[in-house]
Design an enzyme around this catalytic site. Structure first.
Site, PDB file in Angstrom:
ATOM      1  N   GLU A  89       0.827  -1.204   0.000  1.00 46.82           N
ATOM      2  CA  GLU A  89       0.000   0.000   0.000  1.00 46.82           C
ATOM      3  C   GLU A  89       0.866   1.261   0.000  1.00 46.82           C
ATOM      4  OE1 GLU A  89      -3.133  -0.106  -0.515  1.00 46.82           O
ATOM      5  OE2 GLU A  89      -3.301  -2.276  -0.331  1.00 46.82           O
ATOM      6  N   ASP A 121       3.788  -4.166  -5.871  1.00 44.61           N
ATOM      7  CA  ASP A 121       4.402  -5.424  -5.438  1.00 44.61           C
ATOM      8  C   ASP A 121       5.931  -5.310  -5.479  1.00 44.61           C
ATOM      9  OD1 ASP A 121       2.010  -6.654  -4.968  1.00 44.61           O
ATOM     10  OD2 ASP A 121       1.998  -7.840  -6.820  1.00 44.61           O
TER      11      ASP A 121
END
Length: 419
Positions: free
Chosen positions: A276, A357
């Protein structure tokens, strides 16, 4: 002209329905009761069969509800239901704002009442059968009442402002509405977690302990200011886990579902948080907001070109021009544009997920993120082998297997070379 528009709307509705069913068919063609080799080590045989049954039941329920909605909308068009409702409302008021509010309130309430039995079945039968549901009947109906009240206040405000600007600001109304919607969206982005979420869920600061220490240590290493870390009581309604950021700049906060904390290790939770943070650092949130603003501006400009044409109202069975009928007709005609823009937005979103990611793998731990993603998917009985075309059209996140392969390749390319 109105006859041509009527048939164009019918064609769009039929195409949209058939396209969705074709996508469902493609996705279902990938299902199997035998555990595929590529999923070994993620699902076991029993859990995989359970995930396939869960997907089948959800698809069947989706087909039933979408088919009912399709039939009702077609019926309203063919038998002039929208025009009848417009004329009925005109018996009580001629004020454009009040007429629009009543028109959309009746349609929204009727739609919600018709969909509620199916939602109840999904929540208390399907979700219960697969061990997800934690919602009590009291909580469900209280949520329903709160949702109606919220829709009345916020939805009513947006419709009223929309019609008011159209009525009193002339041909440039779309610019005023664009500015208002942009300001409203930014306000909701900043204050959603503090104003809206507490209506439905309880948020408490994450207590001091190893998890908070690990999160704060990671934030310090990344020079990432993070003062507000909250836990939301998601387990009141479901066993499914999640985490999200809300707000912008100094008002940002991380919200962790209590189910995420319960089912994952500290390293896995921090890895999810790092993902995030990656969205923030890569400015994905800001890009998403700008794209949404641009999309809204394009849509409103196109609306301004067509909204004053009485043919739009007549095509829905109206006997005279009605702003609310014209707005509804434009929304139906705009559906193909919305589909194309949605596909493009999803493609960009999937790209952003890979970038987030990679950020989490670089700044924390790729293996911890892989483990977290596996647990989230398995615990949620996710379909891990969706059809590529279904992914292309509907998925805002890459499927799990693609993300795992991406992270595995990332680890190989970034591992220290032997000396």
């Amino acid at each position: 002209m109105e006859t041509a528009l009527f048939y164009i709307i019918l064609v769009i509705l039929v195409f949209d329905y058939c396209f969705d069913r074709f996508m469902d068919y493609l996705n279902a063609s990938r299902w199997s009761n035998q555990l595929p080799g590529e999923l070994k080590g993620i699902y076991d045989e029993e859990k995989y069969r359970k995930s396939q049954n869960y997907a089948r039941e959800n698809m069947r329920m989706g087909i039933i509800t979408s088919s009912l909605s399709f039939v009702l909308v077609i019926g309203m068009l063919v038998f002039g239901g929208f025009g009848w409702l417009d004329q009925y409302i005109r018996q009580f008021t001629q004020h454009p704002v009040t007429m629009a509010l009543l028109f959309f309130a009746v349609l929204g309430l009727a739609s919600d009442i018709l969909s509620t039995p199916f939602d109840i079945y999904h929540t208390f039968v399907i979700e219960e059968r697969y061990g997800f549901n934690r919602t009590s009947p009291g909580t469900y109906f209280l949520d329903k009442l709160k949702g109606w009240l919220l829709a009345l206040v916020l939805g009513g405000l947006l419709i009223a402002v929309f019609v008011w600007f159209y009525t009193f600001t002339g041909p440039w109304f779309w610019l005023y509405i664009w500015g208002f919607i942009t300001a409203f969206s930014l306000f909701m982005t900043l204050f959603y977690s503090t104003l809206i979420v507490p209506i439905f869920n309880k948020q408490t600061p994450l207590e001091q302990g190893p998890l908070r220490d690990a999160i704060e240590a990671y934030a310090r290493r990344q020079n990432f200011q993070l003062n507000d870390i909250y836990v939301i009581d998601g387990s009141r309604r479901s066993t499914k886990a999640n985490a999200y950021f809300s707000g912008l700049g100094p008002r940002k906060r991380i919200v962790l579902y209590d189910t995420l904390i319960r089912d994952h290790s500290i390293e896995e939770v921090v890895a999810v948080l790092a993902h995030e943070v990656g969205h923030y650092r890569r400015k994905h949130t800001l890009k998403g907001i700008l794209l949404s603003v641009l999309h809204t501006g394009i849509m409103l400009y196109l609306l301004s070109l067509f909204i004053n044409r009485p043919e739009l109202s007549l095509a829905l069975g109206g006997q005279q021009f009605s702003f609310h009928l014209a707005l509804l007709a434009f929304g139906l005609l705009y559906a193909p544009v919305s589909l194309v823009l949605g596909i493009a937005t999803n493609q960009l979103s999937r790209k952003h997920e890979y970038q987030a990611d990679a950020f989490a793998a670089t700044t924390f731990d790729a293996s911890a993120l892989q483990n977290a993603l596996k647990k989230l998917s398995v615990n949620n009985l996710s379909n891990l082998r969706p059809h590529p075309w279904y992914v292309f059209v509907h998925y805002s996140h890459p499927p799990l297997l693609r993300r795992l392969r991406f992270l595995e390749q990332f680890k190989k390319e970034n591992q220290p070379s032997g000396g």
